[in-house]
Scaffold this motif. Structure first.
Motif, PDB file in Angstrom:
ATOM      1  N   PRO A 147       0.793  -1.245   0.000  1.00 30.26           N
ATOM      2  CA  PRO A 147       0.000   0.000   0.000  1.00 30.26           C
ATOM      3  C   PRO A 147       0.819   1.287   0.000  1.00 30.26           C
ATOM      4  CG  PRO A 147      -0.976  -1.592   1.503  1.00 30.26           C
ATOM      5  CD  PRO A 147       0.324  -2.187   1.051  1.00 30.26           C
ATOM      6  N   MET A 148       2.064   1.227   0.478  1.00 35.12           N
ATOM      7  CA  MET A 148       2.874   2.452   0.496  1.00 35.12           C
ATOM      8  C   MET A 148       3.182   2.957  -0.912  1.00 35.12           C
ATOM      9  SD  MET A 148       6.510   0.850   1.706  1.00 35.12           S
ATOM     10  CE  MET A 148       7.307  -0.455   0.777  1.00 35.12           C
ATOM     11  N   PHE A 149       2.937   2.112  -1.932  1.00 39.67           N
ATOM     12  CA  PHE A 149       3.198   2.516  -3.312  1.00 39.67           C
ATOM     13  C   PHE A 149       1.937   2.954  -4.049  1.00 39.67           C
ATOM     14  CE2 PHE A 149       6.742  -0.631  -2.659  1.00 39.67           C
ATOM     15  CZ  PHE A 149       7.768   0.310  -2.663  1.00 39.67           C
ATOM     16  N   THR A 150       0.829   3.105  -3.339  1.00 38.24           N
ATOM     17  CA  THR A 150      -0.433   3.459  -3.991  1.00 38.24           C
ATOM     18  C   THR A 150      -0.330   4.768  -4.760  1.00 38.24           C
ATOM     19  OG1 THR A 150      -1.626   2.388  -2.173  1.00 38.24           O
ATOM     20  CG2 THR A 150      -2.902   3.822  -3.620  1.00 38.24           C
ATOM     21  N   ALA A 151       0.340   5.752  -4.195  1.00 37.04           N
ATOM     22  CA  ALA A 151       0.346   7.090  -4.787  1.00 37.04           C
ATOM     23  C   ALA A 151       1.221   7.218  -6.022  1.00 37.04           C
ATOM     24  CB  ALA A 151       0.789   8.121  -3.738  1.00 37.04           C
ATOM     25  N   ASP A 152       2.221   6.321  -6.164  1.00 39.22           N
ATOM     26  CA  ASP A 152       3.146   6.533  -7.281  1.00 39.22           C
ATOM     27  C   ASP A 152       3.375   5.325  -8.174  1.00 39.22           C
ATOM     28  OD1 ASP A 152       4.526   5.116  -5.353  1.00 39.22           O
ATOM     29  OD2 ASP A 152       6.395   6.257  -5.547  1.00 39.22           O
ATOM     30  N   ARG A 153       2.871   4.126  -7.764  1.00 46.45           N
ATOM     31  CA  ARG A 153       3.159   2.956  -8.586  1.00 46.45           C
ATOM     32  C   ARG A 153       1.959   2.064  -8.875  1.00 46.45           C
ATOM     33  NH1 ARG A 153       7.960   4.284  -6.513  1.00 46.45           N
ATOM     34  NH2 ARG A 153       9.732   4.084  -7.929  1.00 46.45           N
ATOM     35  N   SER A 154       1.059   1.880  -7.918  1.00 45.92           N
ATOM     36  CA  SER A 154      -0.062   0.988  -8.199  1.00 45.92           C
ATOM     37  C   SER A 154      -1.214   1.187  -7.232  1.00 45.92           C
ATOM     38  CB  SER A 154       0.378  -0.474  -8.132  1.00 45.92           C
ATOM     39  OG  SER A 154      -0.716  -1.321  -8.454  1.00 45.92           O
ATOM     40  N   VAL A 155      -2.417   1.220  -7.807  1.00 46.64           N
ATOM     41  CA  VAL A 155      -3.628   1.288  -6.993  1.00 46.64           C
ATOM     42  C   VAL A 155      -4.137  -0.113  -6.657  1.00 46.64           C
ATOM     43  CG1 VAL A 155      -4.341   3.562  -7.808  1.00 46.64           C
ATOM     44  CG2 VAL A 155      -5.051   1.511  -9.085  1.00 46.64           C
ATOM     45  N   VAL A 156      -3.400  -1.136  -7.072  1.00 48.81           N
ATOM     46  CA  VAL A 156      -3.731  -2.519  -6.711  1.00 48.81           C
ATOM     47  C   VAL A 156      -2.789  -2.930  -5.589  1.00 48.81           C
ATOM     48  CG1 VAL A 156      -3.988  -4.888  -7.537  1.00 48.81           C
ATOM     49  CG2 VAL A 156      -4.403  -2.969  -9.092  1.00 48.81           C
ATOM     50  N   VAL A 157      -3.329  -3.088  -4.377  1.00 47.64           N
ATOM     51  CA  VAL A 157      -2.449  -3.143  -3.205  1.00 47.64           C
ATOM     52  C   VAL A 157      -2.607  -4.389  -2.345  1.00 47.64           C
ATOM     53  CG1 VAL A 157      -2.206  -0.639  -3.081  1.00 47.64           C
ATOM     54  CG2 VAL A 157      -4.084  -1.752  -1.868  1.00 47.64           C
ATOM     55  N   THR A 158      -3.488  -5.303  -2.690  1.00 52.45           N
ATOM     56  CA  THR A 158      -3.587  -6.560  -1.955  1.00 52.45           C
ATOM     57  C   THR A 158      -3.765  -7.697  -2.951  1.00 52.45           C
ATOM     58  OG1 THR A 158      -6.002  -6.530  -1.710  1.00 52.45           O
ATOM     59  CG2 THR A 158      -4.702  -5.460   0.041  1.00 52.45           C
ATOM     60  N   LEU A 159      -3.416  -8.894  -2.519  1.00 50.37           N
ATOM     61  CA  LEU A 159      -3.638 -10.056  -3.369  1.00 50.37           C
ATOM     62  C   LEU A 159      -5.131 -10.283  -3.587  1.00 50.37           C
ATOM     63  CD1 LEU A 159      -2.518 -12.396  -4.969  1.00 50.37           C
ATOM     64  CD2 LEU A 159      -2.331 -13.709  -2.844  1.00 50.37           C
ATOM     65  N   GLU A 160      -5.948  -9.976  -2.590  1.00 51.25           N
ATOM     66  CA  GLU A 160      -7.398 -10.072  -2.773  1.00 51.25           C
ATOM     67  C   GLU A 160      -7.859  -9.185  -3.915  1.00 51.25           C
ATOM     68  OE1 GLU A 160     -11.553  -9.571  -0.221  1.00 51.25           O
ATOM     69  OE2 GLU A 160      -9.684  -8.757   0.580  1.00 51.25           O
ATOM     70  N   HIS A 161      -7.348  -7.977  -3.939  1.00 54.45           N
ATOM     71  CA  HIS A 161      -7.718  -7.030  -4.987  1.00 54.45           C
ATOM     72  C   HIS A 161      -7.263  -7.527  -6.355  1.00 54.45           C
ATOM     73  CE1 HIS A 161      -7.880  -2.494  -6.203  1.00 54.45           C
ATOM     74  NE2 HIS A 161      -8.848  -3.202  -6.727  1.00 54.45           N
ATOM     75  N   ALA A 162      -6.037  -8.062  -6.421  1.00 50.62           N
ATOM     76  CA  ALA A 162      -5.537  -8.600  -7.680  1.00 50.62           C
ATOM     77  C   ALA A 162      -6.363  -9.805  -8.126  1.00 50.62           C
ATOM     78  CB  ALA A 162      -4.066  -8.990  -7.537  1.00 50.62           C
ATOM     79  N   ASN A 163      -6.715 -10.672  -7.173  1.00 48.89           N
ATOM     80  CA  ASN A 163      -7.568 -11.820  -7.503  1.00 48.89           C
ATOM     81  C   ASN A 163      -8.926 -11.365  -8.030  1.00 48.89           C
ATOM     82  OD1 ASN A 163      -5.978 -14.109  -6.989  1.00 48.89           O
ATOM     83  ND2 ASN A 163      -6.413 -14.065  -4.808  1.00 48.89           N
ATOM     84  N   ASP A 164      -9.492 -10.342  -7.389  1.00 48.16           N
ATOM     85  CA  ASP A 164     -10.790  -9.822  -7.846  1.00 48.16           C
ATOM     86  C   ASP A 164     -10.689  -9.343  -9.287  1.00 48.16           C
ATOM     87  OD1 ASP A 164     -11.926 -10.327  -5.377  1.00 48.16           O
ATOM     88  OD2 ASP A 164     -11.862  -8.237  -4.692  1.00 48.16           O
ATOM     89  N   MET A 165      -9.642  -8.582  -9.591  1.00 44.82           N
ATOM     90  CA  MET A 165      -9.477  -8.069 -10.951  1.00 44.82           C
ATOM     91  C   MET A 165      -9.258  -9.206 -11.943  1.00 44.82           C
ATOM     92  SD  MET A 165      -7.268  -4.582 -10.685  1.00 44.82           S
ATOM     93  CE  MET A 165      -7.999  -3.073 -10.017  1.00 44.82           C
ATOM     94  N   ALA A 166      -8.418 -10.161 -11.571  1.00 47.90           N
ATOM     95  CA  ALA A 166      -8.132 -11.276 -12.473  1.00 47.90           C
ATOM     96  C   ALA A 166      -9.377 -12.095 -12.759  1.00 47.90           C
ATOM     97  CB  ALA A 166      -7.039 -12.157 -11.874  1.00 47.90           C
TER      98      ALA A 166
END
Length: 274
Positions: A147-166
């Motif tokens: 999550p510390m990279f939300t502002a400059d690298r990625s708004v996808v910050v948890t594996l749950e979130h990545a799984n949801d998108m996938a």
């Protein structure tokens, strides 16, 4: 972890950023000396020598390519969207030339304060890229970042979130990349690794040192930090992943050392701690 099968270095892939002080040619030669059979190239290093030469060097070396880093950065201003799409299609084509079927997606930050819209743009961007990637035989791996990279690298910050998108896409087209540095802290990690079965396209290891001196480039060698590497690897194994495991360590101190010294430490520590 009790009962976990020991690893040999046959599953070790050197993510190129671990020895960012080296050119692609030096990395290829160093892997040969260290007995490493896999490599994970980065686009900026490939672009330094040119795609044709990079593909030729990798092919001649006999190294296998575990993944290509990176595509993504989907959120964009309206006039930039087409350019981003073009760049991601090029990244897919470059992956093919280098001999890998996995393109890592670092999905990008919001262009303003509207994170929800940025996340929708990520899904839309992946949807636009899927047909080109499918035709090329390349799978897209969504990598959640800390999550510390939300502002400059990625708004996808948890594996749950990545799984949801996938889950919006076929598992033949889109999966996830699990990097311990980004997900080790997550209380839902093991449930989400199990959920990711059939979609795990890559597994990356390093360690989280305390105190962390540099949030971007302060990752530790395996065994120098607090991450339960063996437990996470066991969960990834149990989810069915049998592919190469990339050692991806961004560390300014390691970048100031001899590359051969770094590779020696990586090879020594991999079977002990992973």
């Amino acid at each position: 972890m009790a009962g976990l099968r020991p690893l040999g270095i046959d599953r070790l892939s050197l993510n190129q950023i671990t020895v960012d002080q080296w050119s692609l040619e030096e990395v290829i030669e160093g892997c040969g000396r260290a007995g490493i059979g896999w490599i994970g190239p980065w686009r900026h290093k490939v672009q330094e020598v040119g795609l044709d030469k990079a593909a030729r060097m990798v092919g001649d070396s006999g190294l296998k390519v575990s993944s290509y880093c990176r595509g993504g950065f989907f959120p964009a201003l309206e006039h930039e969207v087409a350019t981003r799409h073009d760049d991601n299609r090029r990244a897919v084509d470059e992956a093919v030339e280098l001999g890998t079927d996995v393109l890592v997606l670092v999905c990008g930050p919001s262009i303003d304060k509207d994170i929800e819209t940025a996340r929708r743009m990520v899904v839309d961007g992946i949807a636009e890229l899927v047909p080109h990637a499918r035709a090329a035989g390349v799978r897209l791996g969504i990598e959640p970042l800390h999550p510390m990279f939300t502002a400059d690298r990625s708004v996808v910050v948890t594996l749950e979130h990545a799984n949801d998108m996938a889950s919006y896409f076929s598992s033949a087209d889109v999966g996830v990349i699990i990097d311990v540095y980004h997900v080790w802290w997550d209380p839902n990690l093991y449930d989400e690794i199990e959920r990711a079965a059939g979609r795990i396209l890559g597994f990356h290891v390093s360690d989280w040192t305390v105190p962390t001196q540099d949030l971007l480039a302060g990752r530790g060698l395996m065994g120098d930090g607090v991450i339960e590497l063996r437990r996470i690897r066991g969960a990834v194994d149990a989810a069915g992943y049998r592919g190469p495991i990339e050692v991806e360590i961004l560390n300014r101190d390691l970048w100031s050392r001899s590359g051969d010294e770094v590779l020696g430490a990586v090879v020594d520590r991999f079977p002990v701690h992973v």
